[in-house]
Design an enzyme around this catalytic site. Sequence first.
Site, PDB file in Angstrom:
ATOM      1  NE  ARG A 159       3.517  -1.424  -2.456  1.00  0.00           N
ATOM      2  CZ  ARG A 159       3.318  -0.401  -1.649  1.00  0.00           C
ATOM      3  NH1 ARG A 159       4.216  -0.078  -0.755  1.00  0.00           N
ATOM      4  NH2 ARG A 159       2.210   0.290  -1.715  1.00  0.00           N
ATOM      5  NE  ARG A 188      -6.753   1.491  -5.270  1.00  0.00           N
ATOM      6  CZ  ARG A 188      -7.276   2.462  -4.540  1.00  0.00           C
ATOM      7  NH1 ARG A 188      -6.776   2.748  -3.359  1.00  0.00           N
ATOM      8  NH2 ARG A 188      -8.288   3.159  -4.982  1.00  0.00           N
ATOM      9  CE  LYS A 198      -0.306  -0.929   4.731  1.00  0.00           C
ATOM     10  NZ  LYS A 198       0.808  -0.092   4.259  1.00  0.00           N
ATOM     11  NE  ARG A 247      -8.702   8.722  -3.388  1.00  0.00           N
ATOM     12  CZ  ARG A 247      -7.738   7.979  -2.857  1.00  0.00           C
ATOM     13  NH1 ARG A 247      -7.372   8.142  -1.613  1.00  0.00           N
ATOM     14  NH2 ARG A 247      -7.138   7.057  -3.581  1.00  0.00           N
ATOM     15  NE  ARG A 266      -9.609   5.975   2.757  1.00  0.00           N
ATOM     16  CZ  ARG A 266      -8.559   5.225   3.080  1.00  0.00           C
ATOM     17  NH1 ARG A 266      -8.307   4.923   4.336  1.00  0.00           N
ATOM     18  NH2 ARG A 266      -7.760   4.751   2.152  1.00  0.00           N
TER      19      ARG A 266
HETATM   20  P1  AMP Z   1       1.728   3.370  -0.309  1.00  0.00           P
HETATM   21  O1  AMP Z   1       1.472   4.627   0.453  1.00  0.00           O
HETATM   22  O2  AMP Z   1       2.489   2.353   0.512  1.00  0.00           O
HETATM   23  O3  AMP Z   1       0.495   2.772  -0.908  1.00  0.00           O
HETATM   24  O4  AMP Z   1       2.700   3.759  -1.520  1.00  0.00           O
HETATM   25  C1  AMP Z   1       2.334   4.705  -2.479  1.00  0.00           C
HETATM   26  C2  AMP Z   1       3.163   4.526  -3.743  1.00  0.00           C
HETATM   27  O5  AMP Z   1       4.559   4.679  -3.431  1.00  0.00           O
HETATM   28  C3  AMP Z   1       3.070   3.144  -4.373  1.00  0.00           C
HETATM   29  O6  AMP Z   1       1.957   3.051  -5.232  1.00  0.00           O
HETATM   30  C4  AMP Z   1       4.377   3.062  -5.129  1.00  0.00           C
HETATM   31  O7  AMP Z   1       4.345   3.827  -6.321  1.00  0.00           O
HETATM   32  C5  AMP Z   1       5.342   3.737  -4.175  1.00  0.00           C
HETATM   33  N1  AMP Z   1       5.921   2.774  -3.227  1.00  0.00           N
HETATM   34  C6  AMP Z   1       5.743   2.742  -1.876  1.00  0.00           C
HETATM   35  N2  AMP Z   1       6.412   1.720  -1.322  1.00  0.00           N
HETATM   36  C7  AMP Z   1       7.034   1.076  -2.330  1.00  0.00           C
HETATM   37  C8  AMP Z   1       7.853  -0.082  -2.411  1.00  0.00           C
HETATM   38  N3  AMP Z   1       8.169  -0.807  -1.324  1.00  0.00           N
HETATM   39  N4  AMP Z   1       8.321  -0.435  -3.640  1.00  0.00           N
HETATM   40  C9  AMP Z   1       8.011   0.258  -4.732  1.00  0.00           C
HETATM   41  N5  AMP Z   1       7.214   1.340  -4.733  1.00  0.00           N
HETATM   42  C10 AMP Z   1       6.725   1.747  -3.555  1.00  0.00           C
END
Ligand code: AMP
Length: 187
Positions: free
Chosen positions: A88, A144, A13, A133, A127
């Site tokens: 989200r 997940r 993505k 990791r 990965r």
């Molecule tokens: P991501 O890179 O999109 O997986 O986001 C990493 C982390 O940022 C997530 O696990 C959340 O803790 C926080 N985060 C990112 N986008 C959101 C969102 N739309 N609402 C709430 N938390 C977010």
Amino acid sequence: MRMLIMGPPGSGKGTQGKKVAVDFGIPVISTGAIFRANVANQTELGKVVSKIMEAGDLVPDTVTVQLVADRLAQSDTAPGFLLDGFPRTVAQAESLDQILDTLDVSLDAVVRLVVDAEVLVQRMLKRAEIEGRADDNEETIRRRFEVYLAETKPLLALYEERGILVEVDGMGTVEEVHDRILAALKK
Ligand code: AMP
């Protein structure tokens, strides 16, 4: 072009979002990337969100929605934007509607990358091995994926109802998937 890109972790993505944004000359707005940058720079916001992110929880809507509202009000979004990682939840989608109403604009498209769970798990395991990791074992990766599907289902239904959901086969090379996204958006 005002759009969202949606897809599970490991679906490509982020990569596709960046490419499509270049095609349309619009900025990518990734809430995850903005939060990570704030954590890295130890800003006030970074201090608030670092523990939440470490736990894998969602940052409270009051914080996230304000961040997106501020970002979308900046002038570089005049030709459009590509949101990645937001909304989200249905509550966030409703907040986004309000923000866009205030700006007198609306969403044109929501791209959903459709990927095969098995292929995705294998890709992420590889990965994790390369990046060393330890938290990325098969069980957590599968979990997940499940959490993502459950979270996004109501959002997808919402955008499908509005007729702006574009489903794209996310399997294949970066170029193949990119071409499919552009072709689907043209329609
Ligand atoms: P991501 O890179 O999109 O997986 O986001 C990493 C982390 O940022 C997530 O696990 C959340 O803790 C926080 N985060 C990112 N986008 C959101 C969102 N739309 N609402 C709430 N938390 C977010």
